[in-house]
Design an enzyme around this catalytic site. Structure first.
Site, PDB file in Angstrom:
ATOM      1  N   ARG A  95       0.922  -1.153  -0.057  1.00 19.91           N
ATOM      2  CA  ARG A  95       0.090   0.041  -0.032  1.00 19.91           C
ATOM      3  C   ARG A  95       0.742   1.291   0.025  1.00 19.91           C
ATOM      4  O   ARG A  95       1.992   1.233   0.472  1.00 19.91           O
ATOM      5  CB  ARG A  95      -0.982  -0.049   1.195  1.00 19.91           C
ATOM      6  CG  ARG A  95      -1.948  -1.188   1.474  1.00 19.91           C
ATOM      7  CD  ARG A  95      -2.838  -0.907   2.462  1.00 19.91           C
ATOM      8  NE  ARG A  95      -2.128  -1.161   3.788  1.00 19.91           N
ATOM      9  CZ  ARG A  95      -1.716  -0.268   4.548  1.00 19.91           C
ATOM     10  NH1 ARG A  95      -1.751   1.037   4.164  1.00 19.91           N
ATOM     11  NH2 ARG A  95      -1.297  -0.728   5.779  1.00 19.91           N
ATOM     12  N   TYR A 150      -1.792  -3.519  -7.016  1.00 17.57           N
ATOM     13  CA  TYR A 150      -1.338  -4.363  -5.714  1.00 17.57           C
ATOM     14  C   TYR A 150      -2.547  -4.334  -4.739  1.00 17.57           C
ATOM     15  O   TYR A 150      -2.962  -3.060  -4.170  1.00 17.57           O
ATOM     16  CB  TYR A 150       0.047  -3.938  -5.295  1.00 17.57           C
ATOM     17  CG  TYR A 150       0.449  -5.122  -4.100  1.00 17.57           C
ATOM     18  CD1 TYR A 150       1.157  -6.206  -4.638  1.00 17.57           C
ATOM     19  CD2 TYR A 150       0.204  -4.790  -2.711  1.00 17.57           C
ATOM     20  CE1 TYR A 150       1.577  -7.108  -3.525  1.00 17.57           C
ATOM     21  CE2 TYR A 150       0.526  -5.742  -2.053  1.00 17.57           C
ATOM     22  CZ  TYR A 150       1.174  -6.868  -2.162  1.00 17.57           C
ATOM     23  OH  TYR A 150       1.491  -7.897  -1.217  1.00 17.57           O
ATOM     24  N   LYS A 160      -9.475  -2.255   1.750  1.00 19.32           N
ATOM     25  CA  LYS A 160      -9.225  -1.173   2.584  1.00 19.32           C
ATOM     26  C   LYS A 160     -10.087   0.321   2.145  1.00 19.32           C
ATOM     27  O   LYS A 160     -10.451   1.013   3.009  1.00 19.32           O
ATOM     28  CB  LYS A 160      -7.631  -0.813   2.667  1.00 19.32           C
ATOM     29  CG  LYS A 160      -6.858  -1.927   2.841  1.00 19.32           C
ATOM     30  CD  LYS A 160      -7.294  -2.244   4.277  1.00 19.32           C
ATOM     31  CE  LYS A 160      -6.188  -3.404   4.928  1.00 19.32           C
ATOM     32  NZ  LYS A 160      -6.428  -3.789   6.571  1.00 19.32           N
ATOM     33  N   HIS A 201     -10.884  -1.792  11.664  1.00 18.04           N
ATOM     34  CA  HIS A 201      -9.969  -2.736  11.039  1.00 18.04           C
ATOM     35  C   HIS A 201      -9.563  -3.820  12.205  1.00 18.04           C
ATOM     36  O   HIS A 201      -8.510  -3.798  13.127  1.00 18.04           O
ATOM     37  CB  HIS A 201      -8.565  -1.812  11.301  1.00 18.04           C
ATOM     38  CG  HIS A 201      -7.272  -2.267  10.638  1.00 18.04           C
ATOM     39  ND1 HIS A 201      -5.927  -2.117  10.596  1.00 18.04           N
ATOM     40  CD2 HIS A 201      -7.312  -3.492   9.601  1.00 18.04           C
ATOM     41  CE1 HIS A 201      -5.461  -2.867   9.806  1.00 18.04           C
ATOM     42  NE2 HIS A 201      -6.180  -3.622   9.126  1.00 18.04           N
ATOM     43  N   SER A 225      -1.213  -3.152  11.331  1.00 15.64           N
ATOM     44  CA  SER A 225      -0.825  -4.170  10.136  1.00 15.64           C
ATOM     45  C   SER A 225       0.304  -4.949  10.763  1.00 15.64           C
ATOM     46  O   SER A 225       1.074  -4.389  11.636  1.00 15.64           O
ATOM     47  CB  SER A 225      -0.652  -3.450   8.870  1.00 15.64           C
ATOM     48  OG  SER A 225      -1.616  -2.678   8.457  1.00 15.64           O
ATOM     49  N   CYS A 256       0.609  -7.276  12.992  1.00 16.70           N
ATOM     50  CA  CYS A 256       0.690  -7.757  14.239  1.00 16.70           C
ATOM     51  C   CYS A 256       0.249  -9.235  14.763  1.00 16.70           C
ATOM     52  O   CYS A 256      -0.012  -9.367  15.795  1.00 16.70           O
ATOM     53  CB  CYS A 256       0.316  -6.706  15.207  1.00 16.70           C
ATOM     54  SG  CYS A 256       1.089  -5.121  15.446  1.00 16.70           S
ATOM     55  N   ASP A 273      -9.598  -9.402   9.402  1.00 13.65           N
ATOM     56  CA  ASP A 273      -9.045  -8.070   9.150  1.00 13.65           C
ATOM     57  C   ASP A 273     -10.124  -6.751   9.208  1.00 13.65           C
ATOM     58  O   ASP A 273      -9.765  -5.863   9.842  1.00 13.65           O
ATOM     59  CB  ASP A 273      -8.590  -7.940   7.725  1.00 13.65           C
ATOM     60  CG  ASP A 273      -7.666  -6.713   7.246  1.00 13.65           C
ATOM     61  OD1 ASP A 273      -6.691  -6.585   8.293  1.00 13.65           O
ATOM     62  OD2 ASP A 273      -7.729  -6.096   6.324  1.00 13.65           O
ATOM     63  N   ARG A 281       1.867 -12.116  -0.482  1.00 16.32           N
ATOM     64  CA  ARG A 281       0.538 -12.477   0.062  1.00 16.32           C
ATOM     65  C   ARG A 281      -0.218 -13.676  -0.686  1.00 16.32           C
ATOM     66  O   ARG A 281       0.335 -14.209  -1.572  1.00 16.32           O
ATOM     67  CB  ARG A 281      -0.408 -11.218  -0.418  1.00 16.32           C
ATOM     68  CG  ARG A 281      -0.194  -9.992   0.264  1.00 16.32           C
ATOM     69  CD  ARG A 281      -0.762  -9.698   1.558  1.00 16.32           C
ATOM     70  NE  ARG A 281       0.058  -8.733   2.262  1.00 16.32           N
ATOM     71  CZ  ARG A 281      -0.580  -8.310   3.381  1.00 16.32           C
ATOM     72  NH1 ARG A 281      -1.749  -8.845   3.955  1.00 16.32           N
ATOM     73  NH2 ARG A 281       0.310  -7.390   4.120  1.00 16.32           N
TER      74      ARG A 281
HETATM   75  O1  O2Y Z   1      -3.453  -4.499   1.105  1.00 14.67           O
HETATM   76  C1  O2Y Z   1      -2.497  -4.348   0.964  1.00 14.67           C
HETATM   77  O2  O2Y Z   1      -1.640  -4.069  -0.071  1.00 14.67           O
HETATM   78  C2  O2Y Z   1      -1.426  -5.166   1.959  1.00 14.67           C
HETATM   79  S1  O2Y Z   1      -1.762  -4.314   3.325  1.00 14.67           S
HETATM   80  C3  O2Y Z   1      -3.055  -5.669   4.493  1.00 14.67           C
HETATM   81  C4  O2Y Z   1      -3.616  -6.607   3.585  1.00 14.67           C
HETATM   82  C5  O2Y Z   1      -4.450  -7.609   4.156  1.00 14.67           C
HETATM   83  C6  O2Y Z   1      -4.705  -6.953   5.389  1.00 14.67           C
HETATM   84  N1  O2Y Z   1      -4.296  -5.966   6.146  1.00 14.67           N
HETATM   85  C7  O2Y Z   1      -3.350  -5.394   5.487  1.00 14.67           C
HETATM   86  C8  O2Y Z   1      -2.927  -4.137   6.354  1.00 14.67           C
HETATM   87  O3  O2Y Z   1      -2.156  -3.344   5.969  1.00 14.67           O
HETATM   88  O4  O2Y Z   1      -3.657  -3.543   7.492  1.00 14.67           O
HETATM   89 MN    MN Z   2      -5.227  -5.012   7.927  1.00 18.16          MN
END
Ligand code: O2Y
Ligand code: MN
Length: 611
Positions: free
Chosen positions: A87, A226, A235, A255, A277, A279, A306, A395
């Site tokens: 991200r 991505y 998100k 979250h 994220s 953890c 999540d 992932r």
């Molecule tokens: O979404 C992304 O590009 C990776 S980050 C992510 C992916 C799944 C669940 N949570 C996260 C996060 O950063 O909280």
């Molecule tokens: Mn997340």
């Protein structure tokens, strides 16, 4: 026009039917097509046939590689562009009309300026490509808590991932159309689905933006293929846009993982837990009880790993759904020790992104086992001097239903009742293993005070402490001061709110080693939490909340050093005074919008800590 798009165009010509009965949707798709100028438009129905055709196309053009069919049936590897692996928080904007509504917690751009910038990027960007229209539903399709959206994208990889992560296709379109028709009959606006426009563009990091227009329920994302940048249901919709909607409508978009704990009497209680994220949310959501607990009949059920949408039920309790249908989990570190359920889940029908490959075509990542891969995540022959074989943010995308601990309660349209809310962070010092907030208001302050050391999930430095209230720093679609006020507003007559706790699995000793074993042993802490929620377990009161004494926790069969336990359960008054000084300064950054009740709560704890 490629063969697949031709086929779809044929079907439309033969039936003569428009792709949707909802004029607002038809008009928006036409408007986007006029701007982006795709060669073909494909309305996704979510069927197996459609998925197979898309996979075949991606295997042909190299977007996907087939993995070893014997060991990982129905599974594929995707390698993203090496500059597009996470991200991009600094390029993720909230474009509310009023800058203060986005708050200091979000990069902001004026809506007109943002639309102009994005539309210039989208202009003609799908020439030579197919434009996919993905109707999707976040949450069980028949749930009143669920919300729908439509993502338009030029990436078949996004389509394949959205099919796993959401309820995508014909049923979602039917719900969007039904809701639109009902609204039209009431004379209301009909475009209340979330509109997400995405193009991978040229993957140039200098031409990459993820823009949110919460007042228009709109997302525009350009230049990344991505994860959270491109799978707009996750998100962008389920957190940033949904948090704004939730505030307007009186619910919470968080979250948080949702996990069910079944005790030996067969009673299942649900916990919602927020962690920044990386953890270990996925690990906690799929926890395997320690041996003694298993023997006694404890079970753990996964609802979500999540995101959690919660709203008050008629009885005043909070009820939660997981808006997602799949997991987009971090592969590195996932093993038969850290998360056997996740490992079992991803043995089939899984899309892996940026993992390494063994010589016989199996996915591999650091921490999985002691084999040596043949190819790294970029597809080069593996050479340990080039760094990790799998990208640290590699992932897996997989249906939640494949998880051995998945529970059908995840499909309950009314959601599951939440018995406790848990906040957590990655803190090497000061923060005890677990404590309970005195009441809801104190709990909101505990959530606002959350902080963690950064990891690879977001672009940036690793190991730096940053505040991450309720784990929503990158995901709250509006001003944190208003967000805290929204949380506080739930404390009203008629509500039966769950108690709030804080945990820290990551406390380290002087030697730099973790003091708490974590993983399945975390169930011992969850048992105390649920017992506290039911008024059973003991605790000692301190200015920061109620802490268990060693005797209050079930530590049977756990080999834990007495000194380590002492550190994990100790309240360090001087350390907390300094922590609260820094928290006060943080809350002040939000100026006059910060609710007085939260400042008062901060003052109350400061007084209790003494001068
Ligand atoms: O979404 C992304 O590009 C990776 S980050 C992510 C992916 C799944 C669940 N949570 C996260 C996060 O950063 O909280
Ligand atoms: Mn997340």
């Amino acid at each position: 026009m490629n063969a697949l798009s031709k086929e779809v165009a044929e079907v439309t010509r033969k039936t003569g039917a428009p792709a949707t009965t909802l004029p607002a949707l038809e008009a928006w798709v036409a408007e986007v097509a006029a701007l982006t100028q795709p060669d073909a438009i494909h309305w996704c129905d979510g069927s197996d046939e459609e998925n197979e055709a898309l996979i075949a196309k991606m295997l042909t053009d190299g977007t996907l590689l087939k993995l070893n069919e014997r060991t990982h049936p129905g599974s594929y590897l995707h390698r993203s562009h090496p500059d597009d692996v996470a991200r991009v928080e600094h390029l993720t904007f909230v474009c509310s009309r009023n800058r203060d509504d986005a708050g200091p917690n979000n990069p902001w751009m004026a809506p007109d300026e943002a639309h102009a910038k994005m539309d210039a990027l989208f202009d003609g960007c799908m020439r030579g490509r197919t434009m996919y229209v993905i109707p999707y539903c976040m949450g069980p399709i028949d749930s009143p808590l669920a919300r729908c959206g439509v993502e338009i994208t030029d990436s078949p990889y996004v389509v394949a991932n959205m099919r796993i992560m959401t309820r995508m296709g014909a049923a979602a379109l039917a719900r969007i159309e039904r809701e639109g028709t009902e609204r039209a009959a009431r004379g209301e606006r009909t475009d209340t689905f979330v509109k997400g426009l995405h193009s991978t563009g040229e993957l140039d990091p200098n031409r990459r933006f993820i823009m949110h227009f919460p007042e228009a329920l709109t997302i525009k994302s350009y230049g990344s293929g991505y994860g959270g940048n491109a799978l707009l249901g996750k998100k962008c919709h389920a957190l940033r846009i949904a948090s704004w909607q939730a505030r307007e409508e009186g619910w919470l978009a968080e979250h948080m993982l949702i996990v069910g704990i079944e005790n030996p009497k067969g009673e299942t209680r649900y916990i919602a837990a927020a962690f920044p994220s990386a953890c270990g949310k996925t690990n906690l959501a799929m926890l395997i009880p320690p041996e003694g607990y298993r023997r006694d009949g404890w079970k753990v059920w996964t609802v979500g790993d999540d995101i959690c949408w919660m709203r008050p039920g008629a009885d005043g309790r909070l009820y939660a759904i997981n808006p997602e249908a799949g997991f987009f989990g971090v592969a590195p570190g996932t093993s038969s020790k850290s998360n056997p359920n996740a490992l079992a889940t991803i043995q089939r029908n899984t899309i892996f992104t940026n993992v390494a490959l063994t010589a016989d075509g199996q996915p591999w990542w650091e921490g999985l086992d002691d084999r040596v891969p043949a190819f790294d995540w970029r597809g080069n022959a593996y050479d340990s001097s080039n760094g990790p074989a799998a990208h640290p943010n590699a992932r897996f995308t997989v249906s939640a239903r494949q998880c051995p601990s998945w529970t059908p309660a995840a499909e309950n349209p009314q959601g599951v009742p939440i018995s406790a809310i848990v906040f957590g962070g990655r803190r090497a010092s000061l923060v005890p293993l677990v404590f309970q907030a005195r009441d809801w208001r104190h709990g909101v302050l505990v959530g606002a005070a959350m902080g963690s050391e950064t990891t690879a999930a977001a672009t940036g430095q690793v190991g730096v402490m940053r505040r991450d209230p309720m784990a929503m720093k990158p995901f709250c679609g509006y001003n944190f001061a208003d967000y805290f006020a929204h949380w506080l507003s739930f404390d009203r007559p008629g509500m039966k709110l769950p108690p709030i706790f804080h945990v820290n699995w990551f406390r380290k000793g002087a030697d730099g080693r973790f003091l708490w074993p974590g993983f399945g042993e975390n169930l011992r802490v969850l048992e105390w939490i649920l017992d506290r929620a039911e008024g059973r377990a003991g605790a000692v009161e301190t200015p920061i909340g109620h802490l268990p004494r060693a005797d209050d926790l079930n530590l049977d069969g756990l080999d834990l050093d007495g000194a380590a336990l002492q550190t994990l359960l100790t309240f360090d008054r001087d350390g907390w005074r300094a922590e609260f000084d820094s928290l006060g300064a943080y809350l002040d950054e939000f100026g006059a919008r910060m609710p007085q009740a939260l400042k008062d709560e901060h003052g109350r704890v400061v007084s209790a800590l003494g001068g």
